[in-house]
Scaffold this active site. Sequence first.
Site, mmCIF file in Angstrom:
data_model
loop_
_atom_site.group_PDB
_atom_site.id
_atom_site.type_symbol
_atom_site.label_atom_id
_atom_site.label_comp_id
_atom_site.label_asym_id
_atom_site.label_seq_id
_atom_site.Cartn_x
_atom_site.Cartn_y
_atom_site.Cartn_z
ATOM 1 N N GLU A 163 1.402 8.853 18.645
ATOM 2 C CA GLU A 163 0.159 8.877 17.876
ATOM 3 C C GLU A 163 -1.012 8.835 18.847
ATOM 4 O O GLU A 163 -0.911 8.256 19.934
ATOM 5 C CB GLU A 163 0.081 7.674 16.938
ATOM 6 N N THR A 165 -0.437 9.392 9.512
ATOM 7 C CA THR A 165 -0.555 8.264 10.419
ATOM 8 C C THR A 165 0.264 7.092 9.896
ATOM 9 O O THR A 165 0.297 6.825 8.705
ATOM 10 C CB THR A 165 -2.035 7.864 10.563
ATOM 11 N N ASP A 225 2.692 -2.838 21.366
ATOM 12 C CA ASP A 225 3.229 -1.533 20.965
ATOM 13 C C ASP A 225 2.348 -0.370 21.424
ATOM 14 O O ASP A 225 2.742 0.782 21.295
ATOM 15 C CB ASP A 225 3.501 -1.468 19.453
ATOM 16 N N ARG A 238 -4.017 -6.849 6.749
ATOM 17 C CA ARG A 238 -4.953 -7.379 7.748
ATOM 18 C C ARG A 238 -6.225 -7.830 7.061
ATOM 19 O O ARG A 238 -6.795 -7.098 6.255
ATOM 20 C CB ARG A 238 -5.310 -6.294 8.773
ATOM 21 N N SER A 289 -3.552 7.114 18.811
ATOM 22 C CA SER A 289 -4.142 5.788 18.977
ATOM 23 C C SER A 289 -3.347 4.962 19.994
ATOM 24 O O SER A 289 -3.093 3.791 19.786
ATOM 25 C CB SER A 289 -4.221 5.068 17.628
ATOM 26 N N ASP A 298 -1.945 -3.636 24.159
ATOM 27 C CA ASP A 298 -2.653 -4.337 23.099
ATOM 28 C C ASP A 298 -1.975 -5.676 22.818
ATOM 29 O O ASP A 298 -0.999 -6.046 23.483
ATOM 30 C CB ASP A 298 -2.763 -3.470 21.840
ATOM 31 N N SER A 305 -2.763 -6.306 15.756
ATOM 32 C CA SER A 305 -2.759 -5.284 16.812
ATOM 33 C C SER A 305 -3.919 -5.478 17.791
ATOM 34 O O SER A 305 -4.031 -6.500 18.437
ATOM 35 C CB SER A 305 -2.778 -3.902 16.174
#
Length: 558
Positions: free
Chosen positions: A377, A358, A293, A24, A379, A289, A118
């Site tokens: 998770e 993670t 996912d 990213r 997040s 998002d 994401s």
Amino acid sequence: IPIPVVTVQTAPFEDQKPGTNGLRRKTAVFEGRKNYLHNYIQSVLSSIDLRDRQGCTMVVGSDGRYFSRTAIEVIVQMAAANGIGRLVIGHNGLLSTPAVSCIIRKIKAIGGIVLTASHNPGGPGGDFGIKFNVANGGPSPDTAMEKIYQVSRTLEEYAICPDLRIDLSRLGRQEFDLENKFKPFRVEIVDSVDIYLQLLRSIFDFSAIKSLLTGADQLKIHIDAMNGVMGPYVRRILCDELGAPANSAVNCVPLEDFGGQPPEPNPTYATSLVEAMKGGEFGFGAAFDADGDRYLILGENAFFVNPSDSVAIIAANLSTIPYFRQHGARGFGRSMATSTALDRVAKAMKLALYETPTGWRYFGNLMDSGRCSLCGEESFGTGSDHIREKDGLWSVLVWLSIIGARKQGVEQIVREHWARFGRNYFCRFDYEGLDPRAAFYLMRDLEAVISDKAFTSQKFAVGDRVFSVEKAENFEYIDPVDGTVARNQGLRILFTEGSRLVFRMSGSGGGMGATIRIYAESFERDPERHSRETQTSLHAFSLFARALECKDNFLQFF
């Protein structure tokens, strides 16, 4: 006339090491630095063994963000030049991350490229990302990411067919003759939703969900696709297939800049959903998002479901889903930073609980080996072994299935879960855009403090609470399937009464400085104390975290 294959000279970039979810960067880096995109795509393709690569099938999709179409064109041209036999691409380049995983597995592809950053902002001033998923449909394991990085560091040339053009808007097969020894190169543009929808039909009782969403006593829902890839999925599956009224779904047109908002499904950014739910008109709300996912669940009056609680509640109610009634549940997994609410359900169900670093790639091995059925998770990501990615829409359909089976609202389901298992108060503090060196020294110094033998025997009085340290360490994960070891995965302090503090450097930023995340968790068994504000309940904890940071003036780095 056969299309020529061209070899272009290039020079390596030093900063193409993939993070937790691929590479990213700011969009301007991919768009503006000559050969930056081409180098990384070549590194991904070259990381696949030549014998496996020739004639194989790959899947390509994007969350629709700015620069995706340009990148897909380059990927097609380079895949052709590198001997890939067939590309399967979503209509108009759109495929959710769960759909990519689903299609890879269904057609037995060698892997897939997902263009997404994401929840990060889109547009020319936003972020762009390239993720490579392997043959099981899941994210690249550490070994594959290391291979990509090593190729990127020594790359001197890339292969491309610059004259090859495809039409992303035309469904069906397109064939091309290339000026090389490979067979004709094929591109198939497929419906973005179809194959994934077929999978969901085999998992859920669609007629039961449909009866919940239609008729006189229907559950009124409000779903926000946040102008990401999920718009077509929400409309087709929740509205057309399951009967939710068309006006239940908002922001369903995928936009290159997501309408100027970060497509992040949490109460901070999904403000229009929160406002809509506050009125009490809707019984269930959800947002997704950009790549679909991750998800947010809200109940009536905007009652917020913490994602760590969500995965625990799903685990406790798996029997409401036909897929799990048929296949059973084999074990649960969560990232180390996620609250231990899931552990309590696993214990009650006498199932194994796996605590991983993670990154969804760690769950892939557990699922492939039959050890694990459900993972989550903190997040806002949850998923099961139906694919090898977290899956926002799957999670929403699980929640609707639970609501339908229990005939209860979201808040009642959550409160009954707390009454049975206790409540894990949980929150996360993010420090973003830090000087990477300062962040490194902060974590190093903090590790020195908690590694001191004297630290584990200490008691800390903060407010009216006393914290007794039970264990303090730098988390290390040994994969039970293949024995690989992942070190330095975050500092954690465990206290005797079930509370925890976790400090972790995040690997999913857009290349703009370092991010340190602090996670605080406090367990409360007493139902009389289950209605407190999370921030209030964790106030003493956050004071304690600050005290730790301030030791030796740590906070100066912030």
